[in-house]
Design an enzyme around this catalytic site. Structure first.
Site, PDB file in Angstrom:
ATOM      1  N   GLY A  51      17.998  22.334  77.772  1.00 19.93           N
ATOM      2  CA  GLY A  51      18.274  22.730  76.566  1.00 19.93           C
ATOM      3  C   GLY A  51      16.832  23.062  75.952  1.00 19.93           C
ATOM      4  O   GLY A  51      15.823  23.023  76.290  1.00 19.93           O
ATOM      5  N   CYS A  78      16.266  19.358  83.779  1.00 19.38           N
ATOM      6  CA  CYS A  78      15.460  19.799  83.088  1.00 19.38           C
ATOM      7  C   CYS A  78      15.508  18.968  81.554  1.00 19.38           C
ATOM      8  O   CYS A  78      14.999  17.648  81.767  1.00 19.38           O
ATOM      9  CB  CYS A  78      15.488  21.350  82.529  1.00 19.38           C
ATOM     10  SG  CYS A  78      14.097  21.862  81.904  1.00 19.38           S
ATOM     11  N   TYR A  79      15.879  19.453  80.193  1.00 19.76           N
ATOM     12  CA  TYR A  79      15.640  18.842  79.318  1.00 19.76           C
ATOM     13  C   TYR A  79      16.526  17.349  79.577  1.00 19.76           C
ATOM     14  O   TYR A  79      16.152  16.325  79.081  1.00 19.76           O
ATOM     15  CB  TYR A  79      16.225  19.385  77.957  1.00 19.76           C
ATOM     16  CG  TYR A  79      16.319  18.547  76.639  1.00 19.76           C
ATOM     17  CD1 TYR A  79      15.139  18.569  75.888  1.00 19.76           C
ATOM     18  CD2 TYR A  79      17.437  17.942  76.498  1.00 19.76           C
ATOM     19  CE1 TYR A  79      15.216  17.654  74.836  1.00 19.76           C
ATOM     20  CE2 TYR A  79      17.517  17.140  75.325  1.00 19.76           C
ATOM     21  CZ  TYR A  79      16.170  17.012  74.286  1.00 19.76           C
ATOM     22  OH  TYR A  79      16.215  16.313  73.467  1.00 19.76           O
ATOM     23  N   HIS A 166      15.906  24.330  87.711  1.00 18.73           N
ATOM     24  CA  HIS A 166      17.303  24.685  87.536  1.00 18.73           C
ATOM     25  C   HIS A 166      17.914  24.838  88.765  1.00 18.73           C
ATOM     26  O   HIS A 166      17.883  26.109  89.204  1.00 18.73           O
ATOM     27  CB  HIS A 166      17.404  25.923  86.611  1.00 18.73           C
ATOM     28  CG  HIS A 166      16.733  25.414  85.138  1.00 18.73           C
ATOM     29  ND1 HIS A 166      17.846  25.078  84.153  1.00 18.73           N
ATOM     30  CD2 HIS A 166      15.735  25.608  84.304  1.00 18.73           C
ATOM     31  CE1 HIS A 166      17.302  24.573  83.391  1.00 18.73           C
ATOM     32  NE2 HIS A 166      15.908  25.070  83.330  1.00 18.73           N
ATOM     33  N   GLU A 168      21.256  25.719  89.134  1.00 18.92           N
ATOM     34  CA  GLU A 168      22.367  26.458  88.883  1.00 18.92           C
ATOM     35  C   GLU A 168      21.945  27.975  88.748  1.00 18.92           C
ATOM     36  O   GLU A 168      22.947  28.812  89.051  1.00 18.92           O
ATOM     37  CB  GLU A 168      22.943  26.012  87.405  1.00 18.92           C
ATOM     38  CG  GLU A 168      22.121  26.418  86.042  1.00 18.92           C
ATOM     39  CD  GLU A 168      20.964  25.274  85.990  1.00 18.92           C
ATOM     40  OE1 GLU A 168      20.601  24.619  86.813  1.00 18.92           O
ATOM     41  OE2 GLU A 168      20.509  25.282  84.754  1.00 18.92           O
ATOM     42  N   ASP A 225      44.349  38.569  80.776  1.00 15.78           N
ATOM     43  CA  ASP A 225      44.523  37.072  80.395  1.00 15.78           C
ATOM     44  C   ASP A 225      45.757  36.828  79.936  1.00 15.78           C
ATOM     45  O   ASP A 225      46.573  36.002  80.283  1.00 15.78           O
ATOM     46  CB  ASP A 225      43.523  36.880  79.173  1.00 15.78           C
ATOM     47  CG  ASP A 225      42.122  37.128  79.479  1.00 15.78           C
ATOM     48  OD1 ASP A 225      41.658  37.371  80.762  1.00 15.78           O
ATOM     49  OD2 ASP A 225      41.445  37.462  78.863  1.00 15.78           O
ATOM     50  N   LYS A 366      37.015  34.072  83.857  1.00 13.81           N
ATOM     51  CA  LYS A 366      37.417  35.277  84.015  1.00 13.81           C
ATOM     52  C   LYS A 366      38.037  35.341  85.518  1.00 13.81           C
ATOM     53  O   LYS A 366      39.080  35.792  85.887  1.00 13.81           O
ATOM     54  CB  LYS A 366      36.589  36.476  83.543  1.00 13.81           C
ATOM     55  CG  LYS A 366      37.574  37.813  83.578  1.00 13.81           C
ATOM     56  CD  LYS A 366      38.072  37.890  82.139  1.00 13.81           C
ATOM     57  CE  LYS A 366      39.126  39.253  82.102  1.00 13.81           C
ATOM     58  NZ  LYS A 366      39.512  39.316  80.865  1.00 13.81           N
TER      59      LYS A 366
END
Ligand code: XMP
Length: 510
Positions: A51, A78-79, A166, A168, A225, A366
């Site tokens: 964050g 991280c945060y 990170h 990710e 969608d 998506k």
């Protein structure tokens, strides 16, 4: 499930993606989710995201002690790592050198988090200003970088872990493996979450919710969608689902026929078609302002849908193709972003018609929606199509929308659709279309002077539509498009190619 508590990192959605790629179901919630709600979700593991806040700010975002003590493993990124460390009594400090970008992580201990990583040194991505300076006795370091002595830590009981980098992002090449290790190895998820399983769960949920006498209404837009949501609801409750397709007169060539083919034909879902072109065009007459056009179209859409719904008879539910990014946007503690364009949707409908919402795709991204569509038997035609804005060609005709201009644009744009498909460019491009400009320019055709319209071509590459770059299309391909459009569209004597990225421009011209 794996619960992701969001502290506002721009990468939080990526964490959810990586967890799902490990075939475990994940949900993102704001960091201040009450502990009772966390308990009710029964997470197998919790991930605290990064964050933008600094631990030194007063009122820096934090979670309750109990959230860390639920018994399941917790990974702070991280945060999120500082949050864990602080709960255990750590001191942190502004790092001597802030770390943004690549760093080399040296693994000091064989923790299950690093299982299967062959090298002791790993390339990782850092993005932080603070760092943990001294760690409490309950944490032990398991990896370091040159700048961070505690780049990864673990609690003595093995339940809490924190990493400063990170995992990710794609710039941490083995990050997906590290997250997979946490989710499968440490949290004990089975890794058997599949789209087929998801579809089954949703079918059961819908059948439980919609009684034998209830009806569900749906507005179909032609987009992926709403088509997938309709196919899913129809699979669950059959003809208690009633679908309406509003032909606004602002569609691309062949769109209405395609919808009829897919729904009434391939899927066997009856489609009520509302012919509303006259109404939309009447209300748009003389209107030049893009936002006003969007508002008029949104309202007209609701009016037509309400009229059609009344003709069908009463309904208790409204089906919608809401996706996870829309949900995150509205629940994230960052709040919805500033309005650049008022997107056309049927948001006003549920309250006005006192309908309850059914949104079977609200947990999906998506590409997962596309996979669900395939699972439900929708063809590539319906599932892989490019996005199309709700206000349709009205925002691709700069200035006033008239019947003549619509016809002209539709003819030119049909050539774009055809050529893009023939060249097999559909997968590479996010969107490709024509825009009609409200001006005439001089040309020469045969031996005569012409004074006709200009078509702008727009073709962009993008991951999510939030940012985009103009596509570097082959000049010969562009030449072919230009020549076909000017030759085959009476009223057009000039074609230009839009070479602007987003930002600063947007994808659509209005
Ligand atoms: P912009 O023009 O804002 O578009 O760069 C980003 C993406 O969103 C699509 N778009 C819309 N989609 N309703 C929609 O469902 C709308 O009102 C709308 N306006 C733009 C656009 O086609 C692009 O993919």
């Amino acid at each position: 499930m794996i619960l992701i508590l969001d502290f506002g990192s721009q990468y939080t959605q990526l964490i959810a993606r990586r967890v799902r790629e490990a075939r475990a179901y994940s949900e993102i919630h704001p960091y201040h989710l009450p502990v009772e709600k966390i308990r009710a979700l029964q997470p197998r593991g919790i991930i605290l995201s990064g964050g933008p806040a600094s631990l030194y700010e007063t009122g820096a975002p934090d979670i309750a002690d109990e959230a860390l003590g639920l018994g399941c493993p917790v990974l702070g990124i991280c945060y999120g790592m500082y949050v864990i460390a602080r709960h255990l009594g750590a001191h942190s400090a502004g790092a001597a050198a802030r770390e943004y970008g690549p760093a080399t992580l040296t693994i000091d201990e064989n923790d299950p988090l690093f299982a299967g990583l062959e090298a002791r040194e790993q390339r990782v991505w850092m993005s932080h200003g603070d760092r943990v300076e001294r760690i409490p006795a309950e944490l032990c370091p398991i990896a370091h970088t040159d700048n961070s002595p505690y780049a990864a830590v673990r609690s003595r009981d093995g339940r809490l872990r924190g990493i400063q980098f990170h995992p990710e992002v794609a710039h941490t090449p083995n990050g997906a493996q590290i997250l997979r290790n946490f989710v499968l190895g440490i949290c004990g998820e089975a890794g058997d979450w599949t789209m087929a399983g998801f579809v089954e769960t949703k079918l059961a949920e819908i059948r439980n919710r919609v009684g034998p006498r209830d009806r569900v209404l749906m507005a179909l837009s032609g987009g992926v969608d709403s088509s997938v949501a309709a196919a899913l609801i129809h699979r669950a409750i059959g003809d208690r689902l009633r679908c309406v397709f509003v032909d606004t007169g602002l569609l691309r060539a062949g769109e209405r026929a395609r919808m009829e083919r897919t729904f009434a034909g391939e899927l066997g879902i009856p489609l009520r078609i509302a012919d509303a072109a006259d109404l939309f065009l009447e209300r748009l007459a003389g209107v030049l302002d893009p936002e006003q056009k969007r508002r008029i179209i949104g309202h007209a859409f609701i009016d037509v849908f309400e009229r059609e719904a009344a003709a069908i008879g009463g309904a208790r539910f409204l089906g919608q193709g809401t996706l996870y990014p829309d949900v995150i946007e509205s629940v994230s503690f960052k709040g919805p972003s500033a309005t650049i364009k008022s997107h056309h949707n049927v948001g006003g409908l549920p309250e006005r018609m006192r309908l309850e919402l059914i949104e079977p795709l609200r947990e999906l991204f998506k590409d997962e929606v596309r996979a669900a569509g395939r699972e439900l038997g929708l063809g590539s035609d319906a599932v892989d199509r490019e996005p199309f804005p709700g206000p349709g060609l009205a925002v691709r005709i700069v200035g006033e929308v008239t019947r003549e201009r619509l016809e002209l644009l539709r003819r030119a744009d049909a050539i774009v659709i055809e050529e893009i498909a023939a060249a097999g460019l559909g997968r590479r491009l996010w969107q490709a279309f024509g825009v009609l400009l409200p001006l005439k320019t001089v040309g020469v055709m045969g031996d005569g002077r012409s004074y006709e319209s200009v078509i702008a071509l727009r073709a962009v590459e993008s991951q999510d539509g939030m940012t985009a770059d103009w596509a570097r299309l082959d000049p010969d391909f562009l030449a072919r498009l230009s020549s076909r459009i000017t030759n085959e569209t009476r009223g057009v004597n000039r074609v230009v190619y839009d070479i602007t990225s987003k930002p600063p421009a947007t994808i659509e011209w209005e």
